[in-house]
Write a protein that holds these residues in place. Structure first.
Motif, PDB file in Angstrom:
ATOM      1  N   THR A 190      43.077  36.500  35.383  1.00 39.92           N
ATOM      2  CA  THR A 190      42.144  36.300  34.238  1.00 39.92           C
ATOM      3  C   THR A 190      42.040  37.271  33.063  1.00 39.92           C
ATOM      4  N   ASP A 191      41.397  37.241  32.052  1.00 38.13           N
ATOM      5  CA  ASP A 191      41.243  38.034  31.009  1.00 38.13           C
ATOM      6  C   ASP A 191      39.581  38.340  31.106  1.00 38.13           C
ATOM      7  N   THR A 192      39.343  39.660  30.744  1.00 41.71           N
ATOM      8  CA  THR A 192      38.083  40.039  30.662  1.00 41.71           C
ATOM      9  C   THR A 192      37.606  39.277  29.510  1.00 41.71           C
ATOM     10  N   ASP A 193      36.073  39.049  29.529  1.00 41.14           N
ATOM     11  CA  ASP A 193      35.348  38.443  28.152  1.00 41.14           C
ATOM     12  C   ASP A 193      34.967  39.552  27.144  1.00 41.14           C
ATOM     13  N   ALA A 194      34.146  39.261  26.122  1.00 39.19           N
ATOM     14  CA  ALA A 194      33.694  40.249  25.238  1.00 39.19           C
ATOM     15  C   ALA A 194      32.732  41.335  25.716  1.00 39.19           C
ATOM     16  N   SER A 195      32.382  41.014  26.952  1.00 36.88           N
ATOM     17  CA  SER A 195      31.486  42.062  27.550  1.00 36.88           C
ATOM     18  C   SER A 195      32.152  43.147  28.710  1.00 36.88           C
ATOM     19  N   GLY A 196      33.666  42.806  28.758  1.00 36.27           N
ATOM     20  CA  GLY A 196      34.531  43.240  29.531  1.00 36.27           C
ATOM     21  C   GLY A 196      34.483  42.930  31.183  1.00 36.27           C
ATOM     22  N   ARG A 197      33.651  41.529  31.259  1.00 40.65           N
ATOM     23  CA  ARG A 197      33.397  41.261  32.648  1.00 40.65           C
ATOM     24  C   ARG A 197      34.489  40.169  33.276  1.00 40.65           C
ATOM     25  N   PHE A 198      34.686  39.872  34.194  1.00 39.93           N
ATOM     26  CA  PHE A 198      35.654  39.076  34.751  1.00 39.93           C
ATOM     27  C   PHE A 198      35.181  38.523  36.084  1.00 39.93           C
ATOM     28  N   ARG A 199      35.427  37.340  36.717  1.00 36.76           N
ATOM     29  CA  ARG A 199      35.029  36.538  37.930  1.00 36.76           C
ATOM     30  C   ARG A 199      36.159  35.627  38.356  1.00 36.76           C
ATOM     31  N   PHE A 200      36.277  35.895  39.712  1.00 36.89           N
ATOM     32  CA  PHE A 200      37.233  35.119  40.535  1.00 36.89           C
ATOM     33  C   PHE A 200      36.349  34.240  41.598  1.00 36.89           C
ATOM     34  N   GLU A 201      36.864  33.097  41.916  1.00 39.65           N
ATOM     35  CA  GLU A 201      36.068  32.216  42.838  1.00 39.65           C
ATOM     36  C   GLU A 201      37.257  31.873  43.709  1.00 39.65           C
ATOM     37  N   HIS A 202      36.515  31.665  45.254  1.00 36.02           N
ATOM     38  CA  HIS A 202      37.369  31.030  46.255  1.00 36.02           C
ATOM     39  C   HIS A 202      38.516  32.095  46.626  1.00 36.02           C
ATOM     40  N   VAL A 203      38.236  33.509  46.659  1.00 37.23           N
ATOM     41  CA  VAL A 203      39.042  34.361  47.023  1.00 37.23           C
ATOM     42  C   VAL A 203      39.070  34.608  48.653  1.00 37.23           C
ATOM     43  N   ALA A 204      40.305  34.467  49.184  1.00 38.84           N
ATOM     44  CA  ALA A 204      40.431  34.329  50.628  1.00 38.84           C
ATOM     45  C   ALA A 204      39.906  35.699  51.103  1.00 38.84           C
ATOM     46  N   PRO A 205      39.168  35.702  52.451  1.00 39.61           N
ATOM     47  CA  PRO A 205      38.905  36.992  52.910  1.00 39.61           C
ATOM     48  C   PRO A 205      39.693  37.872  53.296  1.00 39.61           C
ATOM     49  N   GLY A 206      39.385  39.187  53.091  1.00 42.57           N
ATOM     50  CA  GLY A 206      40.206  40.181  53.412  1.00 42.57           C
ATOM     51  C   GLY A 206      40.364  41.460  52.436  1.00 42.57           C
ATOM     52  N   LYS A 207      41.141  42.196  52.582  1.00 41.69           N
ATOM     53  CA  LYS A 207      41.278  43.448  51.675  1.00 41.69           C
ATOM     54  C   LYS A 207      42.152  43.115  50.611  1.00 41.69           C
ATOM     55  N   TRP A 208      41.750  43.431  49.467  1.00 39.10           N
ATOM     56  CA  TRP A 208      42.469  43.110  47.955  1.00 39.10           C
ATOM     57  C   TRP A 208      42.622  44.203  47.183  1.00 39.10           C
ATOM     58  N   ILE A 209      43.369  44.548  46.214  1.00 39.69           N
ATOM     59  CA  ILE A 209      43.689  45.382  45.290  1.00 39.69           C
ATOM     60  C   ILE A 209      43.402  44.685  43.921  1.00 39.69           C
ATOM     61  N   VAL A 210      42.403  44.936  43.370  1.00 35.61           N
ATOM     62  CA  VAL A 210      41.769  44.442  42.022  1.00 35.61           C
ATOM     63  C   VAL A 210      42.605  45.344  40.626  1.00 35.61           C
ATOM     64  N   ASN A 211      43.173  44.541  39.949  1.00 36.37           N
ATOM     65  CA  ASN A 211      44.031  45.428  38.975  1.00 36.37           C
ATOM     66  C   ASN A 211      43.845  45.060  37.529  1.00 36.37           C
ATOM     67  N   ALA A 212      43.381  45.892  36.633  1.00 34.75           N
ATOM     68  CA  ALA A 212      43.356  45.601  35.425  1.00 34.75           C
ATOM     69  C   ALA A 212      44.336  46.193  34.525  1.00 34.75           C
ATOM     70  N   SER A 213      45.095  45.430  33.642  1.00 43.37           N
ATOM     71  CA  SER A 213      46.176  46.027  33.073  1.00 43.37           C
ATOM     72  C   SER A 213      46.190  45.364  31.524  1.00 43.37           C
ATOM     73  N   PRO A 214      47.135  46.154  30.511  1.00 43.40           N
ATOM     74  CA  PRO A 214      46.998  45.535  29.245  1.00 43.40           C
ATOM     75  C   PRO A 214      47.443  44.009  29.229  1.00 43.40           C
TER      76      PRO A 214
END
Length: 290
Positions: free
Chosen positions: A110-134
């Motif tokens: 997804t892309d961040t909104d005007a306030s720099g925020r993001f949201r993901f729904e229905h993420v499978a349980p467990g350890k994840w790496i969240v990544n923000a890139s160009p």
């Protein structure tokens, strides 16, 4: 849909061909090769099921496989630039790995909104790496700007990552960035046995979670010199690469503008003899170092 996992290339294992369940939730996948098959179910309204391994026997139809979708967790967060300001338009994804895996093979993007925020729904349980890139446009412009290898390292250096643990039915929040720049120029000479090394490159990777966000690379110049500007101080793993040869050093870079770090390659040699099974000298046999 119900999918089977197949061997991937470069970025790991990916979903293979799938089928859609019927009104009663049943499914059937035909013409599978004998052996172990990994199945999982995915839906836009639920988190993916756990993966189930089924042993397929040739000529035998396997029945009774049950895949249970999960509620999943919610991942939210904000991305900030070097000044701590909300960063709109950054490409955010989550994956089981960082760097290229998170950039190009994330579970969802997804892309961040005007306030720099993001949201993901229905993420499978467990350890994840969240990544923000160009964003996609910036990626394309960077890759088309010149040397592709240099462009790749430039993009990697703009990545921001954080590790999160997602729990079924709960929300987890993460903040990416907000670490102010404190540029440090590191320079020095690369030598081997007291002689200048005039080919190869030097890569700096800061230790910690943001490995790819603090990745810098430069070529070795005349008289073995190198010079690189790092975004911030810290403990760095420094790699000197010359073809297939690599030497690594651990350097503590401190705040203060400039720092000299000469790199003396601690290389030695091995001499010996190769004999055949009869004990005679083996001629023309290639000896390699693993």
């Amino acid at each position: 849909t119900v999918q089977r996992e197949t061997g991937g290339f470069g970025f790991g294992r990916r979903g293979g061909g799938g089928v859609t369940t019927e009104a009663d939730g049943t499914f059937e996948i035909k013409e599978l090769s004998p052996g172990s098959q990994i199945l999982f179910a995915k839906s836009d309204d639920w988190a993916a099921s756990e993966k189930t391994t089924i042993e397929v026997v040739g000529g035998v139809d396997m029945e009774g496989a049950v895949l249970s979708l999960r509620r999943g967790g919610t991942g939210t967060g904000v991305v900030r630039d070097d000044g701590g300001n909300p960063w709109a338009g950054r490409r955010v994804s989550y994956a089981t790995g960082s760097g290229p895996v998170a950039m190009f093979a994330g579970e969802s993007t997804t892309d961040t909104d005007a306030s720099g925020r993001f949201r993901f729904e229905h993420v499978a349980p467990g350890k994840w790496i969240v990544n923000a890139s160009p964003g996609e446009r910036e990626m394309m412009e960077t890759m088309q700007s010149g040397d592709r290898q240099a462009a790749f390292f430039e993009l990697m250096g703009k990545n921001l990552t954080a590790e999160v643990m997602v729990v079924d039915g709960e929300e987890v929040s993460v903040e990416l960035g907000a670490e102010a720049r404190d540029p440090v120029v590191v320079f020095g000479q690369v030598t081997r046995n007291g002689e200048a090394v005039t080919t190869g490159n030097v890569t700096f990777a800061r230790e910690g979670k943001d490995l790819f966000a603090n990745l810098k690379r430069t070529d070795v110049g005349a008289e073995g010199s190198y010079r690189v500007e790092l975004d911030r101080p810290g403990a760095y793993v420094v790699s000197v690469e010359r073809g297939q040869r690599r030497n690594q050093f651990l350097i503590d870079v401190v705040s203060g503008g400039e720092q000299r770090a000469d790199l003396s390659l601690p290389e030695g040699g091995i001499a010996g003899r190769v004999r055949d099974s009869e004990g005679d000298a083996a001629v023309g046999v290639r000896v390699s170092v693993e």
